[in-house]
Write a protein that holds these residues in place. Structure first.
Motif, PDB file in Angstrom:
ATOM      1  N   SER A  48      -4.718   3.969   2.150  1.00 49.72           N
ATOM      2  CA  SER A  48      -3.725   3.523   3.126  1.00 49.72           C
ATOM      3  C   SER A  48      -3.992   2.106   3.634  1.00 49.72           C
ATOM      4  O   SER A  48      -3.080   1.426   4.069  1.00 49.72           O
ATOM      5  CB  SER A  48      -3.683   4.484   4.310  1.00 49.72           C
ATOM      6  OG  SER A  48      -4.931   4.488   4.963  1.00 49.72           O
ATOM      7  N   ARG A  49      -5.248   1.667   3.580  1.00 50.80           N
ATOM      8  CA  ARG A  49      -5.578   0.322   4.050  1.00 50.80           C
ATOM      9  C   ARG A  49      -5.441  -0.668   2.909  1.00 50.80           C
ATOM     10  O   ARG A  49      -5.707  -0.343   1.755  1.00 50.80           O
ATOM     11  CB  ARG A  49      -7.013   0.278   4.575  1.00 50.80           C
ATOM     12  CG  ARG A  49      -7.325   1.300   5.647  1.00 50.80           C
ATOM     13  CD  ARG A  49      -6.815   0.818   6.992  1.00 50.80           C
ATOM     14  NE  ARG A  49      -7.087   1.770   8.039  1.00 50.80           N
ATOM     15  CZ  ARG A  49      -8.049   1.639   8.925  1.00 50.80           C
ATOM     16  NH1 ARG A  49      -8.870   0.617   8.883  1.00 50.80           N
ATOM     17  NH2 ARG A  49      -8.211   2.543   9.854  1.00 50.80           N
ATOM     18  N   GLY A  50      -5.089  -1.893   3.222  1.00 50.92           N
ATOM     19  CA  GLY A  50      -4.996  -2.936   2.202  1.00 50.92           C
ATOM     20  C   GLY A  50      -3.841  -2.709   1.253  1.00 50.92           C
ATOM     21  O   GLY A  50      -3.907  -3.062   0.083  1.00 50.92           O
ATOM     22  N   TYR A  51      -2.748  -2.126   1.746  1.00 52.44           N
ATOM     23  CA  TYR A  51      -1.580  -1.808   0.933  1.00 52.44           C
ATOM     24  C   TYR A  51      -0.739  -3.060   0.729  1.00 52.44           C
ATOM     25  O   TYR A  51      -0.447  -3.783   1.676  1.00 52.44           O
ATOM     26  CB  TYR A  51      -0.770  -0.720   1.650  1.00 52.44           C
ATOM     27  CG  TYR A  51       0.513  -0.346   0.972  1.00 52.44           C
ATOM     28  CD1 TYR A  51       0.522   0.534  -0.094  1.00 52.44           C
ATOM     29  CD2 TYR A  51       1.729  -0.858   1.403  1.00 52.44           C
ATOM     30  CE1 TYR A  51       1.701   0.904  -0.709  1.00 52.44           C
ATOM     31  CE2 TYR A  51       2.902  -0.493   0.793  1.00 52.44           C
ATOM     32  CZ  TYR A  51       2.886   0.387  -0.261  1.00 52.44           C
ATOM     33  OH  TYR A  51       4.060   0.738  -0.868  1.00 52.44           O
ATOM     34  N   MET A  52      -0.359  -3.339  -0.504  1.00 55.64           N
ATOM     35  CA  MET A  52       0.501  -4.482  -0.816  1.00 55.64           C
ATOM     36  C   MET A  52       1.908  -3.954  -1.059  1.00 55.64           C
ATOM     37  O   MET A  52       2.175  -3.316  -2.084  1.00 55.64           O
ATOM     38  CB  MET A  52      -0.036  -5.235  -2.035  1.00 55.64           C
ATOM     39  CG  MET A  52      -1.429  -5.768  -1.797  1.00 55.64           C
ATOM     40  SD  MET A  52      -2.072  -6.642  -3.191  1.00 55.64           S
ATOM     41  CE  MET A  52      -1.280  -8.208  -2.980  1.00 55.64           C
ATOM     42  N   ARG A  53       2.787  -4.230  -0.113  1.00 55.89           N
ATOM     43  CA  ARG A  53       4.125  -3.662  -0.118  1.00 55.89           C
ATOM     44  C   ARG A  53       4.932  -4.047  -1.357  1.00 55.89           C
ATOM     45  O   ARG A  53       5.671  -3.237  -1.915  1.00 55.89           O
ATOM     46  CB  ARG A  53       4.864  -4.130   1.142  1.00 55.89           C
ATOM     47  CG  ARG A  53       6.139  -3.394   1.394  1.00 55.89           C
ATOM     48  CD  ARG A  53       6.752  -3.836   2.682  1.00 55.89           C
ATOM     49  NE  ARG A  53       5.982  -3.311   3.803  1.00 55.89           N
ATOM     50  CZ  ARG A  53       6.442  -3.228   5.027  1.00 55.89           C
ATOM     51  NH1 ARG A  53       7.649  -3.656   5.311  1.00 55.89           N
ATOM     52  NH2 ARG A  53       5.698  -2.733   5.992  1.00 55.89           N
ATOM     53  N   LYS A  54       4.792  -5.286  -1.784  1.00 54.96           N
ATOM     54  CA  LYS A  54       5.568  -5.779  -2.924  1.00 54.96           C
ATOM     55  C   LYS A  54       5.266  -5.006  -4.213  1.00 54.96           C
ATOM     56  O   LYS A  54       6.146  -4.793  -5.039  1.00 54.96           O
ATOM     57  CB  LYS A  54       5.276  -7.269  -3.137  1.00 54.96           C
ATOM     58  CG  LYS A  54       6.117  -7.917  -4.198  1.00 54.96           C
ATOM     59  CD  LYS A  54       5.875  -9.407  -4.261  1.00 54.96           C
ATOM     60  CE  LYS A  54       6.738 -10.059  -5.323  1.00 54.96           C
ATOM     61  NZ  LYS A  54       6.520 -11.503  -5.387  1.00 54.96           N
ATOM     62  N   PHE A  55       4.017  -4.570  -4.365  1.00 54.16           N
ATOM     63  CA  PHE A  55       3.608  -3.892  -5.589  1.00 54.16           C
ATOM     64  C   PHE A  55       3.428  -2.390  -5.411  1.00 54.16           C
ATOM     65  O   PHE A  55       3.357  -1.651  -6.385  1.00 54.16           O
ATOM     66  CB  PHE A  55       2.296  -4.506  -6.100  1.00 54.16           C
ATOM     67  CG  PHE A  55       2.423  -5.968  -6.394  1.00 54.16           C
ATOM     68  CD1 PHE A  55       2.993  -6.408  -7.571  1.00 54.16           C
ATOM     69  CD2 PHE A  55       1.985  -6.911  -5.478  1.00 54.16           C
ATOM     70  CE1 PHE A  55       3.118  -7.751  -7.843  1.00 54.16           C
ATOM     71  CE2 PHE A  55       2.098  -8.264  -5.739  1.00 54.16           C
ATOM     72  CZ  PHE A  55       2.677  -8.688  -6.922  1.00 54.16           C
ATOM     73  N   GLY A  56       3.297  -1.925  -4.167  1.00 49.88           N
ATOM     74  CA  GLY A  56       3.142  -0.496  -3.903  1.00 49.88           C
ATOM     75  C   GLY A  56       1.760   0.044  -4.203  1.00 49.88           C
ATOM     76  O   GLY A  56       1.589   1.249  -4.389  1.00 49.88           O
ATOM     77  N   ILE A  57       0.771  -0.859  -4.258  1.00 47.73           N
ATOM     78  CA  ILE A  57      -0.602  -0.444  -4.542  1.00 47.73           C
ATOM     79  C   ILE A  57      -1.556  -1.134  -3.570  1.00 47.73           C
ATOM     80  O   ILE A  57      -1.181  -2.092  -2.904  1.00 47.73           O
ATOM     81  CB  ILE A  57      -1.016  -0.759  -5.994  1.00 47.73           C
ATOM     82  CG1 ILE A  57      -0.766  -2.220  -6.343  1.00 47.73           C
ATOM     83  CG2 ILE A  57      -0.310   0.152  -6.969  1.00 47.73           C
ATOM     84  CD1 ILE A  57      -1.180  -2.613  -7.742  1.00 47.73           C
ATOM     85  N   SER A  58      -2.798  -0.654  -3.528  1.00 46.84           N
ATOM     86  CA  SER A  58      -3.788  -1.246  -2.630  1.00 46.84           C
ATOM     87  C   SER A  58      -4.362  -2.514  -3.249  1.00 46.84           C
ATOM     88  O   SER A  58      -4.240  -2.751  -4.458  1.00 46.84           O
ATOM     89  CB  SER A  58      -4.907  -0.253  -2.335  1.00 46.84           C
ATOM     90  OG  SER A  58      -5.671  -0.017  -3.483  1.00 46.84           O
ATOM     91  N   ARG A  59      -5.021  -3.303  -2.444  1.00 44.18           N
ATOM     92  CA  ARG A  59      -5.568  -4.593  -2.890  1.00 44.18           C
ATOM     93  C   ARG A  59      -6.613  -4.423  -3.984  1.00 44.18           C
ATOM     94  O   ARG A  59      -6.724  -5.255  -4.890  1.00 44.18           O
ATOM     95  CB  ARG A  59      -6.165  -5.347  -1.703  1.00 44.18           C
ATOM     96  CG  ARG A  59      -7.308  -4.612  -1.038  1.00 44.18           C
ATOM     97  CD  ARG A  59      -7.837  -5.319   0.198  1.00 44.18           C
ATOM     98  NE  ARG A  59      -8.799  -4.483   0.878  1.00 44.18           N
ATOM     99  CZ  ARG A  59     -10.066  -4.335   0.517  1.00 44.18           C
ATOM    100  NH1 ARG A  59     -10.534  -4.972  -0.527  1.00 44.18           N
ATOM    101  NH2 ARG A  59     -10.874  -3.557   1.204  1.00 44.18           N
ATOM    102  N   ILE A  60      -7.368  -3.348  -3.925  1.00 48.29           N
ATOM    103  CA  ILE A  60      -8.431  -3.107  -4.897  1.00 48.29           C
ATOM    104  C   ILE A  60      -7.832  -2.795  -6.273  1.00 48.29           C
ATOM    105  O   ILE A  60      -8.231  -3.375  -7.286  1.00 48.29           O
ATOM    106  CB  ILE A  60      -9.349  -1.960  -4.419  1.00 48.29           C
ATOM    107  CG1 ILE A  60     -10.002  -2.351  -3.090  1.00 48.29           C
ATOM    108  CG2 ILE A  60     -10.394  -1.616  -5.471  1.00 48.29           C
ATOM    109  CD1 ILE A  60     -10.610  -1.220  -2.327  1.00 48.29           C
ATOM    110  N   VAL A  61      -6.848  -1.910  -6.300  1.00 46.80           N
ATOM    111  CA  VAL A  61      -6.182  -1.564  -7.553  1.00 46.80           C
ATOM    112  C   VAL A  61      -5.430  -2.779  -8.080  1.00 46.80           C
ATOM    113  O   VAL A  61      -5.428  -3.054  -9.281  1.00 46.80           O
ATOM    114  CB  VAL A  61      -5.222  -0.372  -7.345  1.00 46.80           C
ATOM    115  CG1 VAL A  61      -4.419  -0.087  -8.596  1.00 46.80           C
ATOM    116  CG2 VAL A  61      -5.994   0.859  -6.923  1.00 46.80           C
TER     117      VAL A  61
END
Length: 89
Positions: free
Chosen positions: A58-71
């Motif tokens: 849930s943290r570090g979510y990138m809205r444009k891509f729908g995934i977290s920053r790590i992924v």
């Protein structure tokens, strides 16, 4: 990686929000708040949380891509996200 139960709960909430969206809109427009309170709690879109579609983070979510920053970083490094490349200068 979040637990499967957390992911399942989130999916369930998303379905309930979609189911009651039009009903909530009508009730809010008529300003009948007693009737609004009788709807399920999970019918409120405020209870949703942006989560990574792959890991459920849930943290570090990138809205444009729908995934977290790590992924995002892993996929971008592998060249799996179109139009994204590693910055170097």
């Amino acid at each position: 990686m979040s637990k499967e139960s957390v992911k399942a709960r989130q999916k369930k909430r998303e379905k309930i929000v979609m189911k009651y969206a039009s009903k909530r809109k009508k009730i809010k427009k008529s300003k009948n708040y007693e009737l609004l309170q009788k709807l399920p709690r999970d019918a409120s879109p405020v209870r949703l949380r942006n989560r990574c579609s792959i890991t459920g983070r849930s943290r570090g979510y990138m809205r444009k891509f729908g995934i977290s920053r790590i992924v995002f970083r892993n996929l971008a490094s592998q060249g799996l996200i179109p139009g994204v490349k590693k910055a170097s200068w």
